[in-house]
Design an enzyme around this catalytic site. Sequence first.
Site, PDB file in Angstrom:
ATOM      1  N   ALA A  64       0.857  -1.188   0.000  1.00  0.00           N
ATOM      2  CA  ALA A  64       0.000   0.000   0.000  1.00  0.00           C
ATOM      3  C   ALA A  64       0.888   1.231   0.000  1.00  0.00           C
ATOM      4  CB  ALA A  64      -0.890  -0.003   1.240  1.00  0.00           C
ATOM      5  N   ASN A  66       0.632   5.840  -1.013  1.00  0.00           N
ATOM      6  CA  ASN A  66      -0.154   6.986  -1.457  1.00  0.00           C
ATOM      7  C   ASN A  66       0.762   8.037  -2.071  1.00  0.00           C
ATOM      8  OD1 ASN A  66      -2.490   5.913  -0.092  1.00  0.00           O
ATOM      9  ND2 ASN A  66      -1.666   6.711   1.808  1.00  0.00           N
ATOM     10  N   HIS A  73       3.456  24.924   3.730  1.00  0.00           N
ATOM     11  CA  HIS A  73       2.999  25.555   4.981  1.00  0.00           C
ATOM     12  C   HIS A  73       1.605  25.042   5.325  1.00  0.00           C
ATOM     13  CE1 HIS A  73       6.456  28.330   5.103  1.00  0.00           C
ATOM     14  NE2 HIS A  73       6.466  28.017   3.812  1.00  0.00           N
ATOM     15  N   HIS A  77       3.882  22.895  11.004  1.00  0.00           N
ATOM     16  CA  HIS A  77       4.956  23.074  10.023  1.00  0.00           C
ATOM     17  C   HIS A  77       6.037  24.035  10.472  1.00  0.00           C
ATOM     18  CE1 HIS A  77       2.383  26.524   8.793  1.00  0.00           C
ATOM     19  NE2 HIS A  77       3.516  27.069   8.401  1.00  0.00           N
ATOM     20  N   ASP A  79       8.763  27.036   9.450  1.00  0.00           N
ATOM     21  CA  ASP A  79       9.010  28.177   8.554  1.00  0.00           C
ATOM     22  C   ASP A  79      10.519  28.413   8.474  1.00  0.00           C
ATOM     23  OD1 ASP A  79       6.278  28.625   8.301  1.00  0.00           O
ATOM     24  OD2 ASP A  79       6.268  30.480   9.473  1.00  0.00           O
ATOM     25  N   HIS A  83      11.213  31.842   3.701  1.00  0.00           N
ATOM     26  CA  HIS A  83       9.760  31.970   3.580  1.00  0.00           C
ATOM     27  C   HIS A  83       9.361  33.441   3.427  1.00  0.00           C
ATOM     28  CE1 HIS A  83       5.536  31.435   4.117  1.00  0.00           C
ATOM     29  NE2 HIS A  83       5.486  31.760   5.380  1.00  0.00           N
TER      30      HIS A  83
HETATM   31 MN    MN Z   1       4.353  28.971   7.532  1.00  0.00          MN
END
Ligand code: MN
Length: 263
Positions: A64, A66, A73, A77, A79, A83
């Site tokens: 299996a 995906n 973002h 998450h 940064d 960014h």
């Molecule tokens: Mn962000």
Amino acid sequence: MSAVDTINNLGAMLLSGDVEVVDLAGPLGPETPLLKLPPDLGTNTPTIEIHKISQYDENGPWWAWNWLKIGEHSGTHFDAPQHWITGKDYKDGTTDTIPPQNFVAPVNVIDCSKESEANNDFVLTADGVRAWEAKHGAIKSGEWVVMRTDWYKRNHSEDAFLNMDENGPHSPGPSVDCIEYIIEKGAIGWGSETIGTDAGSAATFDPPFPAHNLMHKADRYGLASLSHLDKLPPKGAVIIAAPLKIVNGTGSPTRVLALKPKG
Ligand code: MN
């Protein structure tokens, strides 16, 4: 204690459970709340998609797997400095160039949960950070500073998480002088439990979005949509926040973990 002894003891204490691992990430899937930019400011990140390639079937009889469609973002998450436009020239400012030593560091957890419940637009100031330090000890250079608000308890619902009305989003975050102060203290990054590292009202600040503008200008990092900061002590935990090694990446969904003493 030598570093050899420290690592040996840490390994043993992880196995015994005397050191606990706390999951600071929220679920990542199609229901994960995503930032909605003010109209006309820019393009939004797309809804997360998880597509099946095979699941023990004609497309792959024994396995299996995906494939994903996901913005950098999205959900819990990291940064990276590039960014924001203020951090665009840092050679070590993307997810693949940040020194890995910077992904593991002690964390200071400032509890603003009561204030944020009473006032969804609560803003933590430099004086608020100084008052916290007077009680819990100084923030040291190289450490994370994160704002506990219990906001993660809303992450099952995008409406509750974004908390928008006709005047825009209402969610807690740092003031300009708060961010200036922690940069002066040498903090390696700023983290929050809300959709982004800045307050919902931060578009009106000077400069706008200080946790982005000023932190990334200083080559520092951000963590957004953290969960379970209520499980951490004010001091005494270490966080592991390593983004995916996306080439030229500006951020990445991250399984942020904390190590803390049991109990
Ligand atoms: Mn962000």
